[in-house]
Design a protein around this motif. Sequence first.
Motif, PDB file in Angstrom:
ATOM      1  N   PHE A   1       0.821  -1.214   0.000  1.00 21.17           N
ATOM      2  CA  PHE A   1       0.000   0.000   0.000  1.00 21.17           C
ATOM      3  C   PHE A   1       0.858   1.269   0.000  1.00 21.17           C
ATOM      4  O   PHE A   1       1.871   1.337   0.705  1.00 21.17           O
ATOM      5  N   PRO A   2       0.418   2.286  -0.764  1.00 15.47           N
ATOM      6  CA  PRO A   2       0.991   3.613  -0.524  1.00 15.47           C
ATOM      7  C   PRO A   2       0.628   4.027   0.904  1.00 15.47           C
ATOM      8  O   PRO A   2      -0.324   3.495   1.487  1.00 15.47           O
ATOM      9  N   VAL A   3       1.372   4.950   1.445  1.00 14.54           N
ATOM     10  CA  VAL A   3       1.276   5.229   2.883  1.00 14.54           C
ATOM     11  C   VAL A   3      -0.152   5.595   3.320  1.00 14.54           C
ATOM     12  O   VAL A   3      -0.597   5.218   4.408  1.00 14.54           O
TER      13      VAL A   3
ATOM     14  N   TRP B   1       8.705   8.324   2.430  1.00 14.63           N
ATOM     15  CA  TRP B   1       9.851   9.117   2.913  1.00 14.63           C
ATOM     16  C   TRP B   1       9.363  10.296   3.763  1.00 14.63           C
ATOM     17  O   TRP B   1       9.915  10.610   4.815  1.00 14.63           O
ATOM     18  N   LYS B   2       8.290  10.904   3.294  1.00 16.00           N
ATOM     19  CA  LYS B   2       7.730  12.046   4.031  1.00 16.00           C
ATOM     20  C   LYS B   2       7.182  11.582   5.392  1.00 16.00           C
ATOM     21  O   LYS B   2       7.329  12.260   6.407  1.00 16.00           O
TER      22      LYS B   2
ATOM     23  N   TYR C   1      13.485   3.320   7.040  1.00 14.82           N
ATOM     24  CA  TYR C   1      13.452   3.408   5.579  1.00 14.82           C
ATOM     25  C   TYR C   1      14.763   2.846   5.041  1.00 14.82           C
ATOM     26  O   TYR C   1      15.840   3.351   5.345  1.00 14.82           O
ATOM     27  N   MET C   2      14.676   1.759   4.287  1.00  9.53           N
ATOM     28  CA  MET C   2      15.861   1.070   3.771  1.00  9.53           C
ATOM     29  C   MET C   2      15.930   1.180   2.252  1.00  9.53           C
ATOM     30  O   MET C   2      14.899   1.361   1.600  1.00  9.53           O
ATOM     31  N   PHE C   3      17.126   0.989   1.722  1.00 10.50           N
ATOM     32  CA  PHE C   3      17.303   0.978   0.274  1.00 10.50           C
ATOM     33  C   PHE C   3      17.827  -0.379  -0.188  1.00 10.50           C
ATOM     34  O   PHE C   3      18.773  -0.927   0.398  1.00 10.50           O
ATOM     35  N   TYR C   4      17.211  -0.897  -1.238  1.00 11.15           N
ATOM     36  CA  TYR C   4      17.583  -2.181  -1.825  1.00 11.15           C
ATOM     37  C   TYR C   4      19.072  -2.194  -2.171  1.00 11.15           C
ATOM     38  O   TYR C   4      19.773  -3.189  -1.968  1.00 11.15           O
TER      39      TYR C   4
ATOM     40  N   THR D   1      16.284  15.470  -0.329  1.00 13.47           N
ATOM     41  CA  THR D   1      16.878  14.618   0.713  1.00 13.47           C
ATOM     42  C   THR D   1      16.749  13.120   0.401  1.00 13.47           C
ATOM     43  O   THR D   1      17.336  12.289   1.078  1.00 13.47           O
ATOM     44  N   LEU D   2      15.956  12.774  -0.631  1.00 12.33           N
ATOM     45  CA  LEU D   2      15.758  11.359  -0.977  1.00 12.33           C
ATOM     46  C   LEU D   2      16.648  11.006  -2.175  1.00 12.33           C
ATOM     47  O   LEU D   2      16.451  11.510  -3.273  1.00 12.33           O
TER      48      LEU D   2
END
Length: 299
Positions: free
Chosen positions: A114-116, A185-186, A196-199, A292-293
């Motif tokens: 789901f989107p946030v 992110w917001k 919040y992690m990055f692949y 910032t993202l």
Amino acid sequence: MSVDPEKLNVPRPELFDFHGVPMVHYFTDNWENVQNFEARPDDILIATYPKAGTTWVSYILDLLYFGQTSPERQTSIPIYERVPFLDLFVPDVFSGKDLADNLPTTPRLIKTHFPVQFVPKSFWEQNCRIIYVARNGKDNMVSFFHFDTMNSIEPEAGSWSSYFQRFLKGNMLYGSWYDHVNGWWKKKQTYPKLHYMFYEDLSEDTGREIDKLCSFLGLSISPELKKKVLSGVQFDNMKKNQMANYSTLSVMDMKISPFMRKGKVGDWKNHFTVAQNEAFDEDYKEKMKDPTLHFRNEI
């Protein structure tokens, strides 16, 4: 769960606008029940845009929590039952919400795409820990394309060039990649229990990212368990693992494309033409408004 597409005997679903987000009925038919899901304070929600490392992080968490206490889970229960997909509902066959309700584990590990703004409110009210995994848009698009070619409960993928355009327009199941990664992110700025992690980070140094996860979750693990997790979640080991690779799920035709295909950062270079790469970069500059993202398209 084993969903036989022949038994479903239905064509591929069509996208339709649902509260401003393109969706298909398998993820909205049980909407009210899902929205009324009763989260518990120790539930952990894993959220991602589709094909951004959901199963990878689900498996890491499952091993961190239950790898030593319930090793039989790893060999007898597929990952999609250990970490139910809350959104999914196939009448008389599968309800992610029911599976999540009946999970015997503590904590319960639950996944969503789901989107946030679609997340059931009880997760926020109960102050649950949430892990969001984001993947660079180029690789995410390629992975989603291959997934849509073989998954009978998703819309038809069509040609790569038309898919590329659809992705840029955000006319995808679960909506625009930009909206998804930016929306979460917001949320991180106002909700402290969101990791919040990055692949790409996970690919680059899995051990480092597991340490960060443990720190977020308040877990202290032995060097032996860390070694076991690192070995278990290596892409090639997961790809061979029937309890992790979705091979027991018949809605997916692995002859067309395996659920776990490559797991590489930068595979987009094997798909994008020079013109497509330029078009994507232009689109990205225009739509990625938050300075910032940051995403890495290669490591």
